[in-house]
Each structure stands twice: as C-alpha cells, then as structure tokens.
Design a protein around this motif. Structure first.
Motif, PDB file in Angstrom:
ATOM      1  N   LYS A   1       0.907  -1.294  -0.115  1.00  0.00           N
ATOM      2  CA  LYS A   1       0.013  -0.173  -0.092  1.00  0.00           C
ATOM      3  C   LYS A   1       0.854   1.151  -0.080  1.00  0.00           C
ATOM      4  O   LYS A   1       0.538   2.082  -0.973  1.00  0.00           O
ATOM      5  CB  LYS A   1      -1.027   0.061   1.001  1.00  0.00           C
ATOM      6  N   GLN A   2       1.938   1.433   0.971  1.00  0.00           N
ATOM      7  CA  GLN A   2       2.846   2.298   0.882  1.00  0.00           C
ATOM      8  C   GLN A   2       3.402   2.747  -0.541  1.00  0.00           C
ATOM      9  O   GLN A   2       3.535   3.687  -0.834  1.00  0.00           O
ATOM     10  CB  GLN A   2       3.911   2.263   2.040  1.00  0.00           C
TER      11      GLN A   2
ATOM     12  N   LEU B   1       1.112   4.141  -3.014  1.00  0.00           N
ATOM     13  CA  LEU B   1       0.601   5.415  -2.781  1.00  0.00           C
ATOM     14  C   LEU B   1       2.007   6.197  -3.073  1.00  0.00           C
ATOM     15  O   LEU B   1       1.533   7.449  -3.949  1.00  0.00           O
ATOM     16  CB  LEU B   1       0.589   5.682  -1.404  1.00  0.00           C
TER      17      LEU B   1
ATOM     18  N   ALA C   1      -3.268   0.376  -5.731  1.00  0.00           N
ATOM     19  CA  ALA C   1      -3.390   0.681  -4.326  1.00  0.00           C
ATOM     20  C   ALA C   1      -4.425   0.213  -3.710  1.00  0.00           C
ATOM     21  O   ALA C   1      -4.528  -0.010  -2.487  1.00  0.00           O
ATOM     22  CB  ALA C   1      -3.398   2.322  -4.356  1.00  0.00           C
ATOM     23  N   THR C   2      -5.847   0.380  -4.482  1.00  0.00           N
ATOM     24  CA  THR C   2      -7.061  -0.140  -3.643  1.00  0.00           C
ATOM     25  C   THR C   2      -7.014  -1.676  -3.275  1.00  0.00           C
ATOM     26  O   THR C   2      -7.372  -2.124  -2.313  1.00  0.00           O
ATOM     27  CB  THR C   2      -8.257   0.214  -4.508  1.00  0.00           C
TER      28      THR C   2
ATOM     29  N   ALA D   1      -5.668   0.599   0.197  1.00  0.00           N
ATOM     30  CA  ALA D   1      -5.794   1.991   0.216  1.00  0.00           C
ATOM     31  C   ALA D   1      -7.146   2.465  -0.067  1.00  0.00           C
ATOM     32  O   ALA D   1      -7.861   1.870  -0.687  1.00  0.00           O
ATOM     33  CB  ALA D   1      -4.756   2.821  -0.721  1.00  0.00           C
TER      34      ALA D   1
ATOM     35  N   GLU E   1      -7.506   8.193   1.291  1.00  0.00           N
ATOM     36  CA  GLU E   1      -5.928   8.195   1.252  1.00  0.00           C
ATOM     37  C   GLU E   1      -5.369   8.307  -0.107  1.00  0.00           C
ATOM     38  O   GLU E   1      -4.507   9.326  -0.492  1.00  0.00           O
ATOM     39  CB  GLU E   1      -5.349   6.662   1.598  1.00  0.00           C
ATOM     40  N   ILE E   2      -5.979   7.801  -1.229  1.00  0.00           N
ATOM     41  CA  ILE E   2      -5.689   8.251  -2.895  1.00  0.00           C
ATOM     42  C   ILE E   2      -6.063   9.808  -2.902  1.00  0.00           C
ATOM     43  O   ILE E   2      -5.031  10.497  -3.448  1.00  0.00           O
ATOM     44  CB  ILE E   2      -6.487   7.435  -3.627  1.00  0.00           C
TER      45      ILE E   2
END
Length: 119
Positions: A54-55, A58, A80-81, A85, A89-90
């Motif tokens: 996820k990091q 992003l 990301a999703t 995420a 956050e996005i």
C-alpha cells in the motif's frame, strides 16, 4: 519472432476502465523481451526495501500524478486499492501535491482519474 504472451490473469491488476491499454501492453506489441525485462525491473524494485504494498502504491501514485502519466496513475490507483488503500488516502496523496510540484489543473486532473478508477 516474438514469444507468446503469458496466459492467465496479469500479475498486477490494471485499470478498471474497459478500454484501457497499459504502456506495458503497448511496449509488448514491439518487444516481448523488453516488456518482460521492464516487468522484472519493477518486481525487483517492489521487492527492495521494507515498504508495504500500500505504501509503495501510494508513493507511485504521487509520482505518476506529478508527471501527469494517466496510464501509470490508473494502473497504480487500482493496485493501491487492491493493497488496501482507501479512496480518502488516494485523494490525500494527490491533494498533497498542491503547492509542491503541481498546480491546480494537474491535481484536479489526477483526482478525476482516481475517481474514475474508484467507481
């Protein structure tokens, strides 16, 4: 002569858009070997270090938004999703670019790509 494309689902999810063709797919039309080498480079970069998926995704979203690469942004928005995420956050990753490397138009543009992918 080109080698056959790998069968089965892609290693990484792509855009949720029906008509999306990734840059990697376009590269593969010219050279399977170069596309495979690029994919290998990305896998090695993903495996390096301690950031979680996820990091990493992003971070990549911020980079693709900054260079206005819609295709890369869409692919990594989906990834990301899938890595956990949230839409919030996005959106924050994109909005954080205001006043740094991007002005209003590229940020709003990237937000529209994100909203397309998050539907």
């Amino acid at each position: 002569m080109t080698t056959p494309k790998p069968s089965g689902p892609p290693v990484y999810p792509l855009s949720k858009q029906d008509t999306f063709v990734s840059n990697l797919d376009r590269l593969r039309e010219t050279s399977d070997a170069v596309a495979d080498a690029f994919r290998g480079l990305r896998r090695a970069a993903d495996a390096h270090g301690t950031l979680e998926a996820k990091q990493r995704e992003l971070c990549l979203l911020a980079a693709f938004a900054a260079i206005r690469n819609e295709g890369g942004f869409r692919v990594h928005c989906t990834r990301a999703t899938e890595a956990g995420a949230t839409a919030e956050e996005i959106e924050q990753v994109v909005i954080l670019l205001l006043g740094t490397s991007l002005g209003l138009v590229p940020v709003v543009e990237a937000l529209s790509w994100a909203h397309d992918e998050l539907q």
